[in-house]
Design an enzyme around this catalytic site. Structure first.
Site, PDB file in Angstrom:
ATOM      1  N   LYS A 221      32.391  40.475  38.296  1.00  0.00           N
ATOM      2  CA  LYS A 221      33.282  40.185  37.179  1.00  0.00           C
ATOM      3  C   LYS A 221      33.686  41.638  36.580  1.00  0.00           C
ATOM      4  O   LYS A 221      32.874  42.262  36.025  1.00  0.00           O
ATOM      5  CB  LYS A 221      32.500  39.435  36.193  1.00  0.00           C
ATOM      6  CG  LYS A 221      33.248  39.055  34.828  1.00  0.00           C
ATOM      7  CD  LYS A 221      32.614  38.377  33.726  1.00  0.00           C
ATOM      8  CE  LYS A 221      33.208  38.189  32.466  1.00  0.00           C
ATOM      9  NZ  LYS A 221      32.562  37.300  31.701  1.00  0.00           N
TER      10      LYS A 221
ATOM     11  N   LYS B 156      36.217  37.701  39.483  1.00  0.00           N
ATOM     12  CA  LYS B 156      36.854  37.361  38.446  1.00  0.00           C
ATOM     13  C   LYS B 156      37.374  38.469  38.163  1.00  0.00           C
ATOM     14  O   LYS B 156      36.602  39.379  37.824  1.00  0.00           O
ATOM     15  CB  LYS B 156      36.002  36.672  37.312  1.00  0.00           C
ATOM     16  CG  LYS B 156      36.547  36.318  35.867  1.00  0.00           C
ATOM     17  CD  LYS B 156      35.507  35.880  35.131  1.00  0.00           C
ATOM     18  CE  LYS B 156      36.454  35.662  33.822  1.00  0.00           C
ATOM     19  NZ  LYS B 156      35.469  35.506  32.466  1.00  0.00           N
TER      20      LYS B 156
ATOM     21  N   ARG C  37      33.372  45.977  26.816  1.00  0.00           N
ATOM     22  CA  ARG C  37      32.401  45.298  27.897  1.00  0.00           C
ATOM     23  C   ARG C  37      31.946  46.299  28.831  1.00  0.00           C
ATOM     24  O   ARG C  37      31.510  45.927  30.054  1.00  0.00           O
ATOM     25  CB  ARG C  37      32.636  44.235  28.239  1.00  0.00           C
ATOM     26  CG  ARG C  37      32.725  43.107  27.032  1.00  0.00           C
ATOM     27  CD  ARG C  37      32.528  41.633  27.453  1.00  0.00           C
ATOM     28  NE  ARG C  37      33.381  40.629  26.725  1.00  0.00           N
ATOM     29  CZ  ARG C  37      32.913  40.141  25.589  1.00  0.00           C
ATOM     30  NH1 ARG C  37      31.950  40.778  24.634  1.00  0.00           N
ATOM     31  NH2 ARG C  37      33.460  39.348  24.642  1.00  0.00           N
TER      32      ARG C  37
ATOM     33  N   GLU D  43      26.794  43.984  44.221  1.00  0.00           N
ATOM     34  CA  GLU D  43      26.509  42.788  42.982  1.00  0.00           C
ATOM     35  C   GLU D  43      26.405  41.378  43.666  1.00  0.00           C
ATOM     36  O   GLU D  43      25.615  40.700  43.272  1.00  0.00           O
ATOM     37  CB  GLU D  43      27.751  42.875  42.031  1.00  0.00           C
ATOM     38  CG  GLU D  43      27.744  43.679  41.152  1.00  0.00           C
ATOM     39  CD  GLU D  43      26.871  43.722  39.873  1.00  0.00           C
ATOM     40  OE1 GLU D  43      26.219  42.578  39.837  1.00  0.00           O
ATOM     41  OE2 GLU D  43      27.196  44.514  38.925  1.00  0.00           O
TER      42      GLU D  43
ATOM     43  N   CYS E   5      28.555  35.940  24.362  1.00  0.00           N
ATOM     44  CA  CYS E   5      29.662  36.691  23.529  1.00  0.00           C
ATOM     45  C   CYS E   5      30.298  35.595  22.342  1.00  0.00           C
ATOM     46  O   CYS E   5      30.470  36.134  21.344  1.00  0.00           O
ATOM     47  CB  CYS E   5      30.424  37.419  24.505  1.00  0.00           C
ATOM     48  SG  CYS E   5      31.201  36.059  25.422  1.00  0.00           S
TER      49      CYS E   5
ATOM     50  N   TYR F 225      43.143  27.105  34.516  1.00  0.00           N
ATOM     51  CA  TYR F 225      43.818  26.513  33.228  1.00  0.00           C
ATOM     52  C   TYR F 225      44.995  25.695  34.121  1.00  0.00           C
ATOM     53  O   TYR F 225      45.537  24.951  33.271  1.00  0.00           O
ATOM     54  CB  TYR F 225      44.232  27.539  32.391  1.00  0.00           C
ATOM     55  CG  TYR F 225      43.043  28.359  31.734  1.00  0.00           C
ATOM     56  CD1 TYR F 225      42.201  27.615  30.760  1.00  0.00           C
ATOM     57  CD2 TYR F 225      42.953  29.419  32.400  1.00  0.00           C
ATOM     58  CE1 TYR F 225      41.171  28.543  30.502  1.00  0.00           C
ATOM     59  CE2 TYR F 225      41.927  30.262  31.939  1.00  0.00           C
ATOM     60  CZ  TYR F 225      40.881  29.693  31.003  1.00  0.00           C
ATOM     61  OH  TYR F 225      39.589  30.564  30.607  1.00  0.00           O
TER      62      TYR F 225
END
Ligand code: PBG
Length: 324
Positions: A195, A248, A217, A233, A122, A313
């Protein structure tokens, strides 16, 4: 046992008791720091919605990675911002792409720091989707080869681990096969297994300049309403050869982390994503919450739910606090 025979507060009466009975702990060993690599020299483009984070040219990226390493953080995950994009995302698998060069330099300068690469298209396609686009459809099978090529180019550059985040079906097997055929059987795959199609990725898309130019998406990332599907998954990725399974985002999906922890015995990572980070920073800036405390509570909650590894982060801030 009921009150007054049992008094839960007995075990909370002071710090030492609380320490003794604490069920979960957060360690610097659990943290992975995401970093954004861009072209140029001496570049540090701050990302508005993510205070303290910036697009970094490789020289500056090494400096930040060194700080993380010195704090005891085991690894970083790299995202690239290429100088040019095209329909096939060729810069994602170019030998001299931004991530490939960043990996090489990092492994050269800080050999002991784990360098993980995000494998996706992406950020490299002009349409901003995570795969090969045919009309307005993202073609699953035609994307697999491009992803495998990307992962292989990262491994060749020296990446310690690859992390596919595209959500195409069958990509873990394809990547595993390609790595093995090329003598990279020792390179593990951390798959973004569950995800979700999440609005919490908003600030990241500004950082990585990777927002889709049309549509969204939803045809490949998971529906936030689904939990059982996440187990399928994850199980598929295990079958296909994943070494670490990721969920996520993290905080809004603690139930998924918890359920996958129960079902699957591989190490599990959770990605505490950009929007989760930005919300805390924004509320802190408004003076509405104690940012540090909310950060630590969020991270311990993600561990308590069952994650072994947290991509965040906050890695450096949390590490600095943990180290005292
Ligand atoms: C690439 C990718 C995304 C994130 C990690 N890898 C964005 C997306 O899927 O749109 C999001 C990370 C974050 O929000 O911090 N596919």
């Amino acid at each position: 046992m009921l009150f007054p025979d049992y008094r839960p507060r007995r075990m909370r009466q002071n710090k030492v008791f609380r320490r003794l009975v604490r069920e979960t702990s957060l360690s610097v060993n659990d943290l992975i720091l995401p970093l954004f690599a861009c072209e140029g020299k001496g570049v540090k483009n701050p990302i508005d919605a993510m205070p303290g984070n910036a697009q970094l040219s490789i020289d500056n990226l090494v400096k930040v990675a060194k700080q993380a390493f010195d704090l005891g953080i085991p690894g970083v995950i790299l995202f690239g911002i290429p100088s040019k994009k095209d329909p096939l995302g060729t810069q994602a698998y170019s030998k001299d792409g931004i991530v490939q060069r960043a990996v090489k330099t990092l492994k050269n300068k800080i050999p002991e720091l784990l360098v993980i690469t995000d494998v996706c298209l992406c950020g490299y396609t002009d349409h901003g989707h995570c795969g090969f686009v045919d009309g307005h459809r993202v073609d699953n099978d035609a994307t697999l080869d491009l992803l495998a090529k990307t992962a292989l180019s990262h491994a060749k550059a020296g990446a310690d681990m690859v992390a596919p985040s595209d959500m195409m079906d069958g990509r873990v097997a394809e990547i595993r096969g390609t790595l093995d055929e090329n003598d990279f059987s020792q390179v593990p795959i951390m798959s973004y297994a569950a995800k979700y199609c999440s609005a919490f990725y908003g600030p990241f898309r500004e950082a990585a300049e990777s927002a889709p130019k049309f549509g969204d998406r939803r045809t490949y990332q998971m529906d936030p309403a689904n939990a059982r599907e996440a187990i399928r998954e994850a199980a598929m990725d295990v079958e296909e050869g994943a070494d670490i399974i990721m969920v996520k985002p993290a905080l809004p999906y603690l139930d998924i982390i918890c359920r996958i922890r129960d079902e699957i015995d591989l190490p599990m990572a959770a990605y505490h994503v950009s929007g989760e980070f930005s919300m805390i920073k924004a509320a802190e800036k408004m003076g509405w919450v104690d940012g540090q405390k909310v950060m630590m509570e969020s991270l311990i909650a993600i561990k308590r739910a069952g994650a072994d590894i947290i991509l965040t982060y906050f890695a450096m801030e949390a590490a600095a606090l943990i180290n005292g």
